[in-house]
Motif scaffolding. Structure first.
Motif, PDB file in Angstrom:
ATOM      1  N   ILE A 182       0.863  -1.184   0.000  1.00  0.00           N
ATOM      2  CA  ILE A 182       0.000   0.000   0.000  1.00  0.00           C
ATOM      3  C   ILE A 182       0.896   1.230   0.000  1.00  0.00           C
ATOM      4  CG2 ILE A 182      -1.824   1.247   1.183  1.00  0.00           C
ATOM      5  CD1 ILE A 182      -2.548  -1.380   2.593  1.00  0.00           C
ATOM      6  N   MET A 183       0.709   2.097  -0.985  1.00  0.00           N
ATOM      7  CA  MET A 183       1.577   3.253  -1.167  1.00  0.00           C
ATOM      8  C   MET A 183       0.875   4.556  -0.795  1.00  0.00           C
ATOM      9  SD  MET A 183       4.451   2.053  -2.374  1.00  0.00           S
ATOM     10  CE  MET A 183       5.206   3.553  -2.991  1.00  0.00           C
ATOM     11  N   TYR A 242       1.542  -3.048  -6.282  1.00  0.00           N
ATOM     12  CA  TYR A 242       1.393  -1.745  -5.626  1.00  0.00           C
ATOM     13  C   TYR A 242      -0.041  -1.240  -5.755  1.00  0.00           C
ATOM     14  CZ  TYR A 242       6.529  -1.209  -5.577  1.00  0.00           C
ATOM     15  OH  TYR A 242       7.876  -1.358  -5.360  1.00  0.00           O
ATOM     16  N   ARG A 243      -0.475  -0.518  -4.731  1.00  0.00           N
ATOM     17  CA  ARG A 243      -1.745   0.206  -4.804  1.00  0.00           C
ATOM     18  C   ARG A 243      -1.565   1.529  -4.066  1.00  0.00           C
ATOM     19  NH1 ARG A 243      -3.853  -0.939  -7.948  1.00  0.00           N
ATOM     20  NH2 ARG A 243      -5.422  -2.560  -7.787  1.00  0.00           N
ATOM     21  N   VAL A 244      -1.793   2.661  -4.769  1.00  0.00           N
ATOM     22  CA  VAL A 244      -1.655   3.998  -4.188  1.00  0.00           C
ATOM     23  C   VAL A 244      -2.984   4.420  -3.586  1.00  0.00           C
ATOM     24  CG1 VAL A 244      -1.174   6.432  -4.688  1.00  0.00           C
ATOM     25  CG2 VAL A 244       0.130   4.634  -5.857  1.00  0.00           C
ATOM     26  N   VAL A 245      -2.922   5.018  -2.378  1.00  0.00           N
ATOM     27  CA  VAL A 245      -4.118   5.555  -1.727  1.00  0.00           C
ATOM     28  C   VAL A 245      -4.191   7.052  -2.026  1.00  0.00           C
ATOM     29  CG1 VAL A 245      -5.279   5.971   0.466  1.00  0.00           C
ATOM     30  CG2 VAL A 245      -4.057   3.823   0.095  1.00  0.00           C
ATOM     31  N   ALA A 296      -3.489  10.274   0.480  1.00  0.00           N
ATOM     32  CA  ALA A 296      -2.661   9.867   1.624  1.00  0.00           C
ATOM     33  C   ALA A 296      -1.252  10.421   1.434  1.00  0.00           C
ATOM     34  CB  ALA A 296      -2.647   8.352   1.764  1.00  0.00           C
ATOM     35  N   THR A 297      -1.115  11.721   1.615  1.00  0.00           N
ATOM     36  CA  THR A 297       0.175  12.371   1.455  1.00  0.00           C
ATOM     37  C   THR A 297       1.024  12.162   2.708  1.00  0.00           C
ATOM     38  OG1 THR A 297      -0.625  14.439   2.394  1.00  0.00           O
ATOM     39  CG2 THR A 297      -0.874  14.141   0.007  1.00  0.00           C
ATOM     40  N   PHE A 339      -7.192   2.838   3.458  1.00  0.00           N
ATOM     41  CA  PHE A 339      -6.119   1.857   3.528  1.00  0.00           C
ATOM     42  C   PHE A 339      -6.665   0.429   3.533  1.00  0.00           C
ATOM     43  CE2 PHE A 339      -3.639   5.524   5.141  1.00  0.00           C
ATOM     44  CZ  PHE A 339      -2.598   5.455   4.227  1.00  0.00           C
ATOM     45  N   ILE A 340      -7.781   0.221   4.206  1.00  0.00           N
ATOM     46  CA  ILE A 340      -8.403  -1.110   4.185  1.00  0.00           C
ATOM     47  C   ILE A 340      -8.860  -1.453   2.774  1.00  0.00           C
ATOM     48  CG2 ILE A 340     -10.446  -2.388   4.910  1.00  0.00           C
ATOM     49  CD1 ILE A 340     -10.127  -1.144   7.676  1.00  0.00           C
TER      50      ILE A 340
END
Length: 249
Positions: A28-29, A53-56, A59-60, A76-77
């Motif tokens: 989780i990125m 990979y998975r970007v949220v 979410a900085t 995130f979940i």
């Protein structure tokens, strides 16, 4: 057929069910734009095995590190569930401060989850000689709250040192005020923080790097201090070793 290149051994009864297979680790990125050099969790060349990979979005680093990731747990979940649905067999994240969501994410996805390199602190400390402690180098000591310590299983008096006084890495990672990274200056920031940590806490016998952008400098830190250094790469490698035990014979 060339005998130097034997035919691959194929399973006679293969099983599907996931869109992607053979990629055991999902990451989780955070949403970032700074450089991710080899060794960084977000550089695919870091890993000796495939990763997903998975970007949220949203979410900085500032929101996650400085603002405690408030309101981001559902995102995130959702990202973790998407990775598992794709084929990931274990989950980690690109920010050590996400240990505060360890239990919630693990409960939501049903696969092994290691949200933070900080989870290694109690493991590593158990390996040290009597009287020695694990020290932590983090991007922001003031952002490590009692909730983070508790979630990672860390003692409340764990020795910690930050990099906010450095000239390169903190600014690039947290404020993202430039798209370039001076890797030599960033490495010096980590070495300086390590030296300050052991000077203040001479009982430190090993170091855990909280930040997932710090592994590129772990070898230089170990050489400078002569102490074991653990990071998110060692954590993910531990996860992988359980998912794909080495075959002997």
């Amino acid at each position: 057929m060339n005998p130097s290149f034997p035919a691959p051994s194929l399973a006679r009864n293969a099983r599907g069910g996931k869109p992607v297979q053979g990629v055991p680790l999902g990451i989780i990125m955070l949403e970032t734009r700074f450089p991710r050099i080899p060794g960084d969790i977000g550089n695919g060349a870091t890993w000796p095995f495939p990763v997903l990979y998975r970007v949220v979005p949203g979410a900085t680093p500032e929101r996650v590190v400085l603002q405690g990731a408030r309101g981001l747990l559902p995102d995130f979940i959702a990202a973790a569930r998407e990775l598992v649905a794709l084929g990931a067999e274990a989950i980690t994240t690109s920010c050590g401060f996400l240990c505060i969501f360890q239990k919630e994410i693990a409960a939501a996805v049903g696969v092994p989850v290691a949200t933070s390199s900080l989870l290694q602190v109690p493991w590593v400390e158990a390996l040290l000689p009597a009287g020695q402690r694990v020290g932590v180098i983090t991007v922001s000591p003031v952002s490590l709250t009692p909730a983070h310590y508790a979630a990672a299983g860390m003692a409340a008096d764990t020795p910690v040192m930050g990099i906010e006084g450095g000239r390169e890495l903190y600014r690039v990672l947290v404020h993202q005020d430039k798209p370039e990274l001076d890797a030599a200056a960033a490495e010096q920031d980590i070495i300086d923080a390590g030296r300050a940590l052991v000077a203040k806490h001479p009982e430190v016998g090993a170091i855990v790097l909280e930040c997932t952008n710090m592994p590129p400098y772990a070898a230089a830190l170990q050489a400078a201090l002569g102490l074991p250094v653990h990071d998110v790469v060692s954590l993910a490698s531990y996860l992988f070793a359980g998912l794909r035990p080495r075959r002997f014979g």
